[in-house]
Design a protein around this motif. Structure first.
Motif, short mmCIF file in Angstrom:
data_model
loop_
_atom_site.label_atom_id
_atom_site.label_comp_id
_atom_site.label_asym_id
_atom_site.label_seq_id
_atom_site.Cartn_x
_atom_site.Cartn_y
_atom_site.Cartn_z
N ASP A 100 18.34 -33.43 34.19
CA ASP A 100 18.57 -32.63 35.40
C ASP A 100 17.46 -31.59 35.49
OD1 ASP A 100 21.01 -33.93 35.98
OD2 ASP A 100 22.01 -32.69 34.47
N THR A 101 17.54 -30.75 36.52
CA THR A 101 16.57 -29.67 36.65
C THR A 101 16.98 -28.51 35.75
OG1 THR A 101 17.81 -28.73 38.48
CG2 THR A 101 16.05 -30.30 39.03
N LEU A 102 16.02 -27.61 35.49
CA LEU A 102 16.33 -26.43 34.68
C LEU A 102 17.25 -25.50 35.46
CD1 LEU A 102 12.82 -25.63 33.21
CD2 LEU A 102 14.79 -26.51 31.97
N PRO A 103 18.17 -24.77 34.78
CA PRO A 103 19.04 -23.83 35.49
C PRO A 103 18.21 -22.61 35.90
CG PRO A 103 19.43 -23.70 33.13
CD PRO A 103 18.47 -24.82 33.37
N SER A 104 18.69 -21.92 36.95
CA SER A 104 18.03 -20.69 37.39
C SER A 104 18.25 -19.61 36.35
CB SER A 104 18.57 -20.25 38.75
OG SER A 104 19.93 -19.86 38.57
N ASP A 105 17.47 -18.50 36.42
CA ASP A 105 17.65 -17.39 35.49
C ASP A 105 19.06 -16.81 35.60
OD1 ASP A 105 15.12 -17.73 34.53
OD2 ASP A 105 14.25 -16.07 35.68
N ASP A 106 19.57 -16.67 36.81
CA ASP A 106 20.93 -16.11 37.00
C ASP A 106 21.98 -16.96 36.31
OD1 ASP A 106 19.95 -14.01 38.47
OD2 ASP A 106 20.21 -15.05 40.41
N VAL A 107 21.88 -18.26 36.45
CA VAL A 107 22.85 -19.16 35.83
C VAL A 107 22.67 -19.16 34.32
CG1 VAL A 107 23.58 -21.58 35.63
CG2 VAL A 107 23.05 -20.60 37.88
N PHE A 108 21.42 -19.18 33.87
CA PHE A 108 21.14 -19.26 32.43
C PHE A 108 21.61 -18.00 31.72
CE2 PHE A 108 18.44 -18.73 28.68
CZ PHE A 108 18.67 -19.93 28.04
N TYR A 109 21.32 -16.78 32.31
CA TYR A 109 21.69 -15.53 31.65
C TYR A 109 23.08 -15.04 32.05
CZ TYR A 109 16.93 -15.26 29.96
OH TYR A 109 15.75 -15.53 29.34
N ASP A 110 23.68 -15.66 32.99
CA ASP A 110 25.03 -15.33 33.42
C ASP A 110 25.14 -13.85 33.78
OD1 ASP A 110 27.66 -15.85 34.09
OD2 ASP A 110 28.39 -15.43 32.06
N GLY A 111 24.31 -13.40 34.69
CA GLY A 111 24.38 -12.01 35.14
C GLY A 111 23.02 -11.36 35.13
N GLU A 112 23.01 -10.06 34.72
CA GLU A 112 21.77 -9.29 34.74
C GLU A 112 20.76 -9.88 33.76
OE1 GLU A 112 20.31 -4.79 33.74
OE2 GLU A 112 22.37 -5.10 34.43
N ILE A 113 19.51 -9.93 34.17
CA ILE A 113 18.45 -10.47 33.33
C ILE A 113 17.82 -9.33 32.56
CG2 ILE A 113 16.27 -11.71 33.30
CD1 ILE A 113 17.13 -12.92 36.01
N PRO A 114 17.90 -9.33 31.23
CA PRO A 114 17.32 -8.24 30.45
C PRO A 114 15.80 -8.30 30.51
CG PRO A 114 18.13 -9.94 28.99
CD PRO A 114 18.52 -10.34 30.38
N GLU A 115 15.17 -7.12 30.50
CA GLU A 115 13.72 -7.06 30.48
C GLU A 115 13.29 -6.37 29.21
OE1 GLU A 115 11.55 -5.78 33.87
OE2 GLU A 115 13.07 -6.56 35.25
N TRP A 116 12.29 -6.90 28.59
CA TRP A 116 11.79 -6.31 27.36
C TRP A 116 10.83 -5.18 27.68
CZ3 TRP A 116 7.02 -5.55 25.12
CH2 TRP A 116 7.03 -5.16 23.78
N THR A 117 10.98 -4.04 27.00
CA THR A 117 10.04 -2.93 27.13
C THR A 117 9.67 -2.48 25.74
OG1 THR A 117 11.81 -1.30 27.18
CG2 THR A 117 11.03 -2.14 29.32
N ASP A 118 8.51 -1.82 25.62
CA ASP A 118 8.07 -1.35 24.30
C ASP A 118 8.54 0.06 23.98
OD1 ASP A 118 6.47 -0.12 26.09
OD2 ASP A 118 4.60 -0.48 24.99
N THR A 119 9.26 0.72 24.90
CA THR A 119 9.80 2.06 24.63
C THR A 119 11.23 1.92 24.15
OG1 THR A 119 10.51 2.25 26.91
CG2 THR A 119 8.32 3.13 26.35
N PRO A 120 11.65 2.81 23.24
CA PRO A 120 13.04 2.72 22.75
C PRO A 120 14.03 3.05 23.87
CG PRO A 120 11.85 4.55 21.70
CD PRO A 120 10.89 3.86 22.59
N SER A 121 15.12 2.39 23.80
CA SER A 121 16.17 2.58 24.79
C SER A 121 16.82 3.95 24.61
CB SER A 121 17.19 1.46 24.63
OG SER A 121 18.32 1.71 25.41
#
Length: 130
Positions: A100-121
């Motif tokens: 099949d085709t690859l799932p979309s980011d929304d479907v794959f992550y099931d909600g908010e898509i996390p973004e990586w940053t180099d600063t501490p949270s």
């Protein structure tokens, strides 16, 4: 147990047969024995001839002769080596295929898509202990 024999008829130059008959009289052997010995000697010589071995391997890799022929001529060990080499040459690397085709980011992550940053949270565990 004696090996089964096959009758072979062939035409040869008269002078060659006369020479062979002279030799069999001197050696006190049959013409058949002389021909069998000559064939065995020639086949043994060919198994050590590089050009013949190259032609045999080309014939084997191009499916003009089968494994049994190579084994009969060169022996089991050499035939097995050629068989393994042929198998490795014929092998194609496995390539994953998607059904099949690859799932979309929304479907794959099931909600908010996390973004990586180099600063501490700001809500990291280190600050909660301060």
């Amino acid at each position: 147990m004696a090996e089964e024999k096959t009758r072979v008829d062939f035409n040869a130059p008269r002078s060659l047969i006369e020479r062979a008959d002279s030799v069999v009289e001197i050696l006190d052997i049959s013409r058949t024995r002389l021909l069998i010995d000559a064939l065995e000697d020639e086949l043994e010589t060919l198994t050590h001839d590089e050009e013949f071995r190259r032609r045999l391997s080309d014939a084997y890799y191009n499916d003009r002769v089968d494994y049994n022929t190579v084994e009969a001529v060169l022996g089991r060990e050499e035939a097995m080596r050629m068989k393994l080499l042929r198998a490795s040459v014929d092998r194609t690397p496995a390539e994953p295929q998607l059904e099949d085709t690859l799932p979309s980011d929304d479907v794959f992550y099931d909600g908010e898509i996390p973004e990586w940053t180099d600063t501490p949270s700001s809500d990291s565990d280190d600050e909660s202990h301060a």
